[in-house]
Design an enzyme around this catalytic site. Sequence first.
Site, PDB file in Angstrom:
ATOM      1  N   HIS A 265       0.860  -1.203   0.000  1.00 29.51           N
ATOM      2  CA  HIS A 265       0.000   0.000   0.000  1.00 29.51           C
ATOM      3  C   HIS A 265       0.891   1.247   0.000  1.00 29.51           C
ATOM      4  O   HIS A 265       1.700   1.405  -0.917  1.00 29.51           O
ATOM      5  CB  HIS A 265      -0.934  -0.097   1.215  1.00 29.51           C
ATOM      6  CG  HIS A 265      -2.061   0.892   1.269  1.00 29.51           C
ATOM      7  ND1 HIS A 265      -2.449   1.686   0.225  1.00 29.51           N
ATOM      8  CD2 HIS A 265      -2.888   1.190   2.301  1.00 29.51           C
ATOM      9  CE1 HIS A 265      -3.472   2.437   0.603  1.00 29.51           C
ATOM     10  NE2 HIS A 265      -3.761   2.171   1.865  1.00 29.51           N
ATOM     11  N   HIS A 306      -2.090  -2.253  -9.635  1.00 24.88           N
ATOM     12  CA  HIS A 306      -3.092  -1.611  -8.777  1.00 24.88           C
ATOM     13  C   HIS A 306      -4.348  -2.467  -8.763  1.00 24.88           C
ATOM     14  O   HIS A 306      -4.711  -3.060  -9.780  1.00 24.88           O
ATOM     15  CB  HIS A 306      -3.436  -0.205  -9.304  1.00 24.88           C
ATOM     16  CG  HIS A 306      -4.088   0.643  -8.268  1.00 24.88           C
ATOM     17  ND1 HIS A 306      -5.424   0.578  -7.997  1.00 24.88           N
ATOM     18  CD2 HIS A 306      -3.568   1.562  -7.419  1.00 24.88           C
ATOM     19  CE1 HIS A 306      -5.709   1.429  -7.023  1.00 24.88           C
ATOM     20  NE2 HIS A 306      -4.594   2.038  -6.661  1.00 24.88           N
ATOM     21  N   ASP A 363       2.774   5.595  -6.646  1.00 26.15           N
ATOM     22  CA  ASP A 363       4.000   5.516  -5.828  1.00 26.15           C
ATOM     23  C   ASP A 363       5.259   5.469  -6.659  1.00 26.15           C
ATOM     24  O   ASP A 363       6.359   5.601  -6.133  1.00 26.15           O
ATOM     25  CB  ASP A 363       3.928   4.269  -4.943  1.00 26.15           C
ATOM     26  CG  ASP A 363       2.846   4.420  -3.900  1.00 26.15           C
ATOM     27  OD1 ASP A 363       1.918   3.597  -3.883  1.00 26.15           O
ATOM     28  OD2 ASP A 363       2.893   5.414  -3.150  1.00 26.15           O
TER      29      ASP A 363
HETATM   30  C1  SDX Z   1      -1.365   2.153  -3.363  1.00 25.79           C
HETATM   31  O1  SDX Z   1      -6.143   0.698  -3.220  1.00 25.79           O
HETATM   32  C2  SDX Z   1      -5.641   1.870  -3.470  1.00 25.79           C
HETATM   33  O2  SDX Z   1      -6.317   2.775  -3.973  1.00 25.79           O
HETATM   34  C3  SDX Z   1      -4.171   2.067  -3.065  1.00 25.79           C
HETATM   35  C4  SDX Z   1      -3.540   3.407  -3.464  1.00 25.79           C
HETATM   36  C5  SDX Z   1      -4.174   4.572  -2.731  1.00 25.79           C
HETATM   37  O3  SDX Z   1      -4.062   5.698  -3.235  1.00 25.79           O
HETATM   38  O4  SDX Z   1      -4.690   4.352  -1.607  1.00 25.79           O
HETATM   39  O5  SDX Z   1      -3.642   3.612  -4.865  1.00 25.79           O
HETATM   40  C6  SDX Z   1      -2.042   3.442  -3.090  1.00 25.79           C
HETATM   41  O6  SDX Z   1      -1.318   1.321  -2.485  1.00 25.79           O
HETATM   42  C7  SDX Z   1      -0.840   1.870  -4.754  1.00 25.79           C
HETATM   43  C8  SDX Z   1      -0.267   0.428  -4.904  1.00 25.79           C
HETATM   44  C9  SDX Z   1       1.148   0.450  -4.323  1.00 25.79           C
HETATM   45  N1  SDX Z   1       1.675  -0.952  -4.201  1.00 25.79           N
HETATM   46  C10 SDX Z   1       2.687  -1.359  -4.986  1.00 25.79           C
HETATM   47  O7  SDX Z   1       3.193  -0.704  -5.912  1.00 25.79           O
HETATM   48  C11 SDX Z   1       3.221  -2.747  -4.607  1.00 25.79           C
HETATM   49  C12 SDX Z   1       3.401  -3.590  -5.884  1.00 25.79           C
HETATM   50  N2  SDX Z   1       2.050  -3.910  -6.424  1.00 25.79           N
HETATM   51  C13 SDX Z   1       1.359  -5.017  -5.921  1.00 25.79           C
HETATM   52  O8  SDX Z   1       1.800  -5.722  -4.875  1.00 25.79           O
HETATM   53  C14 SDX Z   1      -0.046  -5.217  -6.441  1.00 25.79           C
HETATM   54  O9  SDX Z   1      -0.069  -4.825  -7.736  1.00 25.79           O
HETATM   55  C15 SDX Z   1      -1.138  -4.534  -5.661  1.00 25.79           C
HETATM   56  C16 SDX Z   1      -1.091  -4.889  -4.201  1.00 25.79           C
HETATM   57  C17 SDX Z   1      -1.041  -3.064  -5.821  1.00 25.79           C
HETATM   58  C18 SDX Z   1      -2.475  -5.013  -6.244  1.00 25.79           C
HETATM   59  O10 SDX Z   1      -2.560  -6.348  -5.968  1.00 25.79           O
HETATM   60  P1  SDX Z   1      -3.886  -7.192  -6.359  1.00 25.79           P
HETATM   61  O11 SDX Z   1      -4.926  -6.334  -6.950  1.00 25.79           O
HETATM   62  O12 SDX Z   1      -4.264  -8.010  -5.175  1.00 25.79           O
HETATM   63  O13 SDX Z   1      -3.390  -8.051  -7.533  1.00 25.79           O
HETATM   64  P2  SDX Z   1      -2.626  -9.424  -7.393  1.00 25.79           P
HETATM   65  O14 SDX Z   1      -1.626  -9.316  -6.274  1.00 25.79           O
HETATM   66  O15 SDX Z   1      -3.631 -10.505  -7.348  1.00 25.79           O
HETATM   67  O16 SDX Z   1      -1.780  -9.463  -8.763  1.00 25.79           O
HETATM   68  C19 SDX Z   1      -2.431  -9.853  -9.972  1.00 25.79           C
HETATM   69  C20 SDX Z   1      -1.325 -10.526 -10.775  1.00 25.79           C
HETATM   70  C21 SDX Z   1      -0.596 -11.603  -9.981  1.00 25.79           C
HETATM   71  O17 SDX Z   1      -0.119 -12.560 -10.903  1.00 25.79           O
HETATM   72  P3  SDX Z   1      -1.012 -13.953 -11.077  1.00 25.79           P
HETATM   73  O18 SDX Z   1      -1.168 -14.552  -9.693  1.00 25.79           O
HETATM   74  O19 SDX Z   1      -2.337 -13.511 -11.682  1.00 25.79           O
HETATM   75  O20 SDX Z   1      -0.186 -14.830 -12.019  1.00 25.79           O
HETATM   76  O21 SDX Z   1      -0.313  -9.544 -11.126  1.00 25.79           O
HETATM   77  C22 SDX Z   1       0.920  -9.893 -10.520  1.00 25.79           C
HETATM   78  C23 SDX Z   1       0.618 -10.892  -9.426  1.00 25.79           C
HETATM   79  O22 SDX Z   1       1.715 -11.771  -9.243  1.00 25.79           O
HETATM   80  N3  SDX Z   1       1.463  -8.656  -9.988  1.00 25.79           N
HETATM   81  C24 SDX Z   1       2.733  -8.265 -10.103  1.00 25.79           C
HETATM   82  C25 SDX Z   1       2.782  -7.005  -9.477  1.00 25.79           C
HETATM   83  N4  SDX Z   1       1.578  -6.689  -8.995  1.00 25.79           N
HETATM   84  C26 SDX Z   1       0.766  -7.720  -9.307  1.00 25.79           C
HETATM   85  N5  SDX Z   1       3.809  -8.845 -10.668  1.00 25.79           N
HETATM   86  C27 SDX Z   1       4.962  -8.149 -10.617  1.00 25.79           C
HETATM   87  N6  SDX Z   1       5.113  -6.921 -10.039  1.00 25.79           N
HETATM   88  C28 SDX Z   1       4.034  -6.322  -9.456  1.00 25.79           C
HETATM   89  N7  SDX Z   1       4.162  -5.135  -8.912  1.00 25.79           N
END
Ligand code: SDX
Length: 428
Positions: A265, A306, A363
């Site tokens: 997050h 996201h 971010d």
């Molecule tokens: C913020 O919710 C909000 O509005 C948050 C926010 C706000 O203003 O409040 O926007 C602020 O938190 C932005 C997000 C910051 N986080 C990151 O940058 C951390 C890296 N990103 C992730 O960990 C992830 O993308 C999330 C947590 C942001 C979203 O995760 P989801 O929606 O639960 O998606 P998921 O984890 O199920 O991923 C879907 C797929 C997966 O692969 P499969 O299992 O389908 O094969 O995408 C892949 C994941 O492995 N994946 C990534 C990835 N993010 C998701 N692979 C590589 N790098 C990444 N960053």
Amino acid sequence: MADSKASLSIDGNVIADLPILKGSAGNDVIDIRTLGSAGYFTYDPGFLATASCESAITFIDGDKGVLQHRGYPIDSLAKQADYLEVCYILLNGDAPTKAQYDEFTNTITNHTMVHEKLVHFFHGFLPDAHPMAMLCGVVGALSSFYHSDLDIHEADQRMRSAHRLIAKMPTIAAMAYKYSIGQPFVYPSNELTYAENFLHMLFSVPAEKYVVSPTVARAMDRIFTLHADHEQNASTSTVRLAGSSGANPYACIAAGVASLWGPAHGGANEACLTMLEEIGSLDRVDEFVAKAKDKADPFRLMGFGHRVYKNFDPRATVMRETCHEVLSELGIKDPLLDVAMALEKVALEDPYFIEKKLYPNVDFYSGIILKAIGIPTNMFTVIFAMSRTVGWIAHWDEMLGQPGQKIGRPRQKYTGEIDRKFIPLSDR
Ligand code: SDX
């Protein structure tokens, strides 16, 4: 108001007629509140398809990359309003008149000091305590200064709590930074704007005059605006759930700080810069992209992906422009930006990232700007928390102002043991 209904059948038998409710934009919702009496719960870990509340504060369309606060598009607010104007809009619903803006700004300015006793809370932290740990503790401690005569069911008292929090968060955040570098705390100055005041409390020292750069202050203010609110994200939902029990608002905001700290997050901006520093140079980008694609490797590209935006994050678009403006105006050539641009190129062209819709999020660029401004990585999420405080408290206020507000109490799918005979220890 139900416009139509969904009939839920199991094995051909209708077990519930569920009203479908329409909002003013976005997905319709299926009202499942009567499902419990039919003997079922819905199951949605992580709340991928669950609306937890009714809100009029922020609208997001993840497919179209739309973000609006009270109906005003984020790029218009970021380029034509300042953060305190956005705070007024989030709290009150409409853009202020000049007189309303001046009154609001004056109110916030006159709440920026903290009780002198609050200073003592910092001296219990170890010198290397993470600033987010200090923020979490000290914001929670604010609840001891404003509790006994606080009636959260009085709208004007809720608004005063909002004003105090918006005003005091920069002061407390700057104190956490000063404590972590062993410099004296700097009091707020009423002559400065909100962003100028924060930079003044961060960087000025008693030994010499500190002049705030207008470029840096403008970039800081825009970062505040781009992080102000974002619908029902994890930390906002935490504040709502904590507040639903009637808890002290300052304690609820401390809960929001705790939730935001996670690297999935708000902690992602710090983690993103740490990742860029670990990659270090352009010739290692491919190695880390391969790690991100490797399911066996827990590594993720921080600052990408996201839950809602399955296209571009409109905040990242504005942040990217600001990033280039700040670096060129300050004459900074940051090799980490070259690495960031290379990663962004991969995310926009590589089939893995396109298929999984992993675009740079808010971010991704904020960390590069904050580093250019001279803010240490461990303060990045503190700045996110400061900015998001207005969103958290606006949602808290909206929830408590809604008639029939109930305590949040989700249910579960139970998978544990059942009806076991207990053998006393003496017999085991
Ligand atoms: C913020 O919710 C909000 O509005 C948050 C926010 C706000 O203003 O409040 O926007 C602020 O938190 C932005 C997000 C910051 N986080 C990151 O940058 C951390 C890296 N990103 C992730 O960990 C992830 O993308 C999330 C947590 C942001 C979203 O995760 P989801 O929606 O639960 O998606 P998921 O984890 O199920 O991923 C879907 C797929 C997966 O692969 P499969 O299992 O389908 O094969 O995408 C892949 C994941 O492995 N994946 C990534 C990835 N993010 C998701 N692979 C590589 N790098 C990444 N960053």
